[in-house]
Enzyme design. Sequence first.
Site, PDB file in Angstrom:
ATOM      1  N   CYS B 268       0.821  -1.209   0.000  1.00  0.00           N
ATOM      2  CA  CYS B 268       0.000   0.000   0.000  1.00  0.00           C
ATOM      3  C   CYS B 268       0.863   1.271   0.000  1.00  0.00           C
ATOM      4  CB  CYS B 268      -0.951  -0.020   1.185  1.00  0.00           C
ATOM      5  SG  CYS B 268      -2.320   1.128   0.966  1.00  0.00           S
ATOM      6  N   HIS B 353      -3.896  -5.238  -0.381  1.00  0.00           N
ATOM      7  CA  HIS B 353      -3.615  -5.747   0.964  1.00  0.00           C
ATOM      8  C   HIS B 353      -3.615  -7.268   1.044  1.00  0.00           C
ATOM      9  CE1 HIS B 353      -3.613  -1.898   3.152  1.00  0.00           C
ATOM     10  NE2 HIS B 353      -4.349  -1.512   2.125  1.00  0.00           N
ATOM     11  N   GLU B 355      -2.535  -9.019   3.277  1.00  0.00           N
ATOM     12  CA  GLU B 355      -2.854  -9.478   4.640  1.00  0.00           C
ATOM     13  C   GLU B 355      -4.366  -9.460   4.872  1.00  0.00           C
ATOM     14  OE1 GLU B 355      -2.119  -6.521   3.835  1.00  0.00           O
ATOM     15  OE2 GLU B 355      -3.175  -5.063   5.073  1.00  0.00           O
TER      16      GLU B 355
END
Lengths: 1114, 379
Positions: B268, B353, B355
């Site tokens: 990001c 993202h 994650e």
Amino acid sequence: MPRRNDISKILVVGSGPIVIGQSAEFDYSGTQACKALKAEGYEVVLVNSNPATIMTDPELADRTYIEPLTREYVEEIIRLESERMSDSDGRRTGVFALLPTVGGQTALNLAVDLADSGILDKYGVELIGAKLGAIKKAEDRLLFKDAMTRVGLDVPRSALVNNIRDGLEFAVKIGFPIIIRPSFTLGGSGGGIAYNREELMDILARGLDLSPVHECLIEESVLGWKEFELEVMRDLADNVIIICSIENMDPMGVHTGDSITVAPAQTLTDREYQAMRDAAIRVMREIGVETGGSNVQFAINPTNGRMTVIEMNPRVSRSSALASKATGFPIAKIAAKLAVGYTLDEIPNDITRKTPACFEPTIDYVVVKIPKWQFEKFPGADENLGPQMKSVGEVMAMGRTFKEAMMKALRSLETGKRTGAEVIEPRRLTQRLVTPQPERMDYIRYALRAGSPSQQPSASAGAGLSVREVARMTSMDPWFLYQIKEVTDTITNLAGYSLDSVPANLLRKAKRMGISDARIADVWGLRGTEAQTQIRDLRKSFGIQPVFKKVDTCAAEFESDTPYLYSTYDEEDESAPTAKRKVIILGSGPNRIGQGIEFDYCCCHAAFALREDEYETIMVNCNPETVSTDYDTSDRLYFEPLTLEDVLAIYEHESASGAEIGMIVQFGGQTPLNLALPLKAAGVRILGTSPESIDLAEDRRRFGKLLEELEIPQPPGAIATSVEEALEGADRVGYPVLVRPSYVLGGRAMVIAYDRNAVSHYMKEAVEYSQERPVLVDHFLEDAVEVDVDALCDGHEVLIAGIMQHIEEAGIHSGDSSCVLPSVDLAPSTLETIRAFTRKLAIALNVVGLVNLQFAIQRRVGEPDKVFVIEVNPRASRTVPYVSKATGVPLAKIAARLMTGRTLRELLPEQLAERTDLATGTHFFVKSPVFPWNKFPGVDTVLGPEMKSTGEVMGVADNFGEAFAKAQLSAGQILPVKGTVFFSVNDRDKSTVVDLARQYVELGFNLVATHGTAEVLEKAGLIVERVHKVKEGRPNVVDLIKGERIHLIVNTPHGQDTFFDEKAIRRAAVTQRIPTITTLAAARAAAEGIAATQRRQITVNALQQLHREAIAAR
Amino acid sequence: MPAILALEDGRIFRGEGYGAKGECFGEVVFNTSLTGYQEIFTDPSYAGQIVVLTNPQIGNYGTNAADNEATRPYIEGLVVREFSPISSNWRSEQVTDEYLERFNVPVIGEIDTRALVRHLRARGVMRGVISSIESDPEKLIAKARSIPKIDGTDLATVVSTKALYEWDAKDGRNGDPLRRGEDAPRMPEPDLHVVAYDYGIKQNILRMLAREGCRVTVVPAQTSAQDVLALEPDGIFLSNGPGDPEPVTYAHENIRKLAGRKPIFGICLGHQLIGLALGGKTYKLRFGHHGGNHPVQQTGTGKIEITAHNHNFAVDPDSLKESDVDLTHVDLNDNTLEGLRHRSLPLFSVQYHPEASPGPHDSNYLFAEFRKMMEDWKK
Ligand SMILES: Nc1ncnc2c1ncn2[C@@H]1O[C@H](COP(=O)(O)OP(=O)(O)O)[C@@H](O)[C@H]1O
Ligand SMILES: Nc1ncnc2c1ncn2[C@@H]1O[C@H](COP(=O)(O)OP(=O)(O)O)[C@@H](O)[C@H]1O
Ligand SMILES: [Mg+2]
Ligand SMILES: [Mg+2]
């Protein structure tokens, strides 16, 4: 990966007749698939036994076979089709593929059968969409569980058994309650929950019998857990996406098809949801579904989050149809494209047009689906809901909140009950909350309503239980129950005010919760349509009006120009009406017995035709299973309840542009018809036959007068609003009489009474009646031939589309009796009379569009036939699609055009000139009904004037016998070719039974009969084995049936006296799956059918070919 | 309590106030995720922003400590269609309303969020104010206009940790938040050391690194390259974070110094900073990417990942023509650049993202790739 160019022909297999657990959703998926594949330029061949489907329209495939979905017939189709595929020197021109994933369990099982029996290999047919291995892994419950364990997913402990003993052993090991689920059955047929040994033995026995492979899975119960479903898609590049998550409000234990379901899932944290998503993806990969849509079901323990996998279906399903409608993502259409090689990123998103189909839809509204049950039609059926699906249809509604969607869905159901006037038995409260039954939601609302009856009308008094208490009893998630409580509280709140005192913000709040004007009127003790008008005006004075929002798959992140709309009480409207001339078509709402897919078919055709004529077509419906609610069937789709309030809102919204606008109420069955007058009163322009004519046809008194004027005979009748009137009327018209409430479809609550007791009992027990809804008492015409007629009329000229002769005599509901086109043995003079009556009535009623008439013809030797009119329905009928398929003339399309002012002269000049019925060429077309008996064990299967069938099939052949045999076969009645026939007929039939019996003897059958019948047969010199009636001693007929000594039963009802005997016979027959025939007429047809089958010819015909021949013949 | 949302372009929405009574300011962005509102509240990348959730039913499953991405919410304010006064979920510890009130986050509900989203889609992100204390719209609109724009402001420094710390993976919550106690999966014994720059880092990133067997030292955004190298990491991680990457110049320099010295993985904001460090340019998207359903294609394999996004800025692919990088990931919805990898140096990054939290797990594999990169580098 681009389109597969090696494939040249694709056989699409449909799902057959509408049955519980497999309904119109497969017409939706099949139609989408056919359209998509044809658009890709493949040669599409379709087989489906159900003529009432859009998918079997000749335009949708290159060749359409309306044939039995059995190995033999489909093999013949495959043989013919692969022959057509080889070039001059016999070489195959390309790959012949079979798509088994859009026709429900039926198509899947058939594909497995074709593969296992080597037929696919023999003709080099390739399965696309799902490979054999994957299908087996997913459908075989044990293989499935092993697969799940392999990939580390949790499943309920279970054992696969093929006999009762093993079942009991295992049950003892893991303890009751315990779930029984047969392998390879649809809608959980034969499944159940056993709480003890007896139940287990009982359910297991049935399950083993129903499973095509005689296997059942016995499983640890996770009753009360939360149930979820994920709709998953995968392409050949192994991209996997989740289209939609669905949460069942009813916990595990109630079949998803019988559960109130909500999309998207409402009570999962991201961690829980993603864990489920990961699991679903692992399931797809492990099972090896290469392409297309599947659904995976999960159960989650609400106390600790333990997640188990319940099942997956490697095909599109009821849920995927729901998911498609809920998100705007056309799963079946995309699945078809994936099956021929495309990958998700190569297919554009239909709705946004700019973004690819490879994404996960996100929605900014809530969708609620509620099933519709019809236990009232099956007295004695077990009304508890369990692992076996029992609902006949469903409604879906969208709102910006769960509350709004829920309330919209509830009023879409058309329960007939006045909102808020449910019959509640307070003493039963606990039991009704704990055991799932159709009325459970009524009891939940009652339970949550404030307790004290004093402060308001008793209708709105409740038990005042807390959400927590109700949650404990129902195992439903408290979040949902809390939402419902907010609604009931608001209603209680409203009750504190009146029309003049209610504050605007409270009214707005109520409307935002989806509470209907009718309900509000009800709270204030106002009744009737005027009351609704008052509420509507009040709302408008406060500026409280619905807006319409788009379903766009992406929560408005991207622009979309597909006008798929729903109403909500929010700020912004995003669907300004166009200035085009437009037609609004009202759909038929939830499928139910008597009003099903046939009416949706008509609505779709209206949309197709008027779109061609450059009208903007606007569809309104609330049934997610249908083709009519596919956003590309019409120019604009309003997914809305079919109530006066909702329909008017749409009309006002659409007419705001000042464009020419009209509404069609003729195609959706009784639902829109009942709205016709109030709509007109509210200023709506109704196209076609005027609401007044419709009303006239429904109003016995006035209609009777009309018939007299026209000198058209009808069975003598009377109208009663009291027991006395009924008895007096019955005496006058003469017994037997047929009694029934007025204004019903599918012969609801209609019985034949042979004496006064029967009549008064009926009036006291069976019906609700009132001044405006009286009871009708007609003389019942015994052993008369019934005839159905569909005709077109433009107000000046009449064209008779088809005269269908029923196989069963009058007295068996037209929807429940087989019929044949053209008629087989009606005298030309009789046909002429029928035509004459039809023309007179159509003109007299000023019909513009379609009209359906039913006649009863009394035939007495030596006398001329007497033709009576039974009823006239100035609307599209159940038989329109069947007649259209048989004649090749799209009746509904033409009717729609007539309604917009075009004429028969212009549309069907030749046919009109001939002044005969539409031609059916050289073939016979037999329509046969399909019954849900196997879902309701113990229910009497006798037929009568009340309709019980859920669907229909069509059999086609160049002779009546074969056509009938095919229809029976498609309907699941496999006529025996040898063995023993059991005869037990009533005295009226004794005279004619001899010839019939002799026919069977000549066909090589042995005869068994009860004493009375045997008497007659022996006198005629036939050899008969006598058998006891049940009461007479053993071994009795039921023993023989159970002992599989009998292969066909001919049993015409004797009336009350031997009733129980017959019931026992028919019940045994159902469990043993022995065809039972309750009329001699049908028995005769069956004999012809058997003769044809014995000749062993398997012929199949493509509809397009037949139509071409028919035209050539003219 | 009645509340008002006022936008700088003069559009106002009236609704019901929940959460904290008061006023908040920020850039108004919308997120289309169907699940994970708590993770969104607590994602530091949302600093300076008022978040509109398109899912109309928010708060249903309450909140719980395990699902936090940071110790407190970072959104300035919340805009929803309907806000649930009750919570129902076995993991719920506090009703969402109370949770946000506790941390002083104002919420406005009962408004036509779809209308608002369509407005933002057409006009682009803009500044706004939510107030349950001021009833004069004009005053609020004026306030909205007076808020500093996010463009050109370095918010990373603001939200970053002030002091270096070792992230403790043993801490019960940090295993698998879904499963507690004994049946929670064991974290592997760490055999690699990662230094993570905290520009607003999410808990789940640290958790994913730990799952890959990394010991993680989290350092403040401004930590110098030398100090980081002094910690002798096997790899360096550049976190997500709020605001505009351009003014975060100190990071550009540090990255230039670190590139090639150690394996580097950025997510990001981290990705944008790498882009800038390599001589690229960043630009602001019309209304950003915020959601959990974006199809991202690996340019190499053609494979598609459904991914979680939360970015208002993006790296301009054309600006990297001269630099020695491969463009590895692209968003299929609008072709924004979503990932890059240096051709010679051990350095890669993604805009989205991996994650997740909230969002799909399709891209978790990237953490394994980072591990592999570090292993190869060690040899
Ligand atoms: N182990 C179980 N415990 C409790 N209910 C179950 C269990 N397995 C299935 N059910 C219920 O039975 C229903 C039907 O089971 P399912 O496997 O989905 O059969 P079908 O193929 O008919 O969909 C499910 O929707 C669920 O509500
Ligand atoms: N007078 C009658 N004599 C014999 N059979 C009748 C008579 N009236 C109705 N029936 C039978 O009852 C069935 C249902 O009656 P109908 O008026 O068609 O009701 P519905 O509106 O449900 O179709 C008919 O199909 C016919 O078989
Ligand atoms: Mg199921
Ligand atoms: Mg009828």
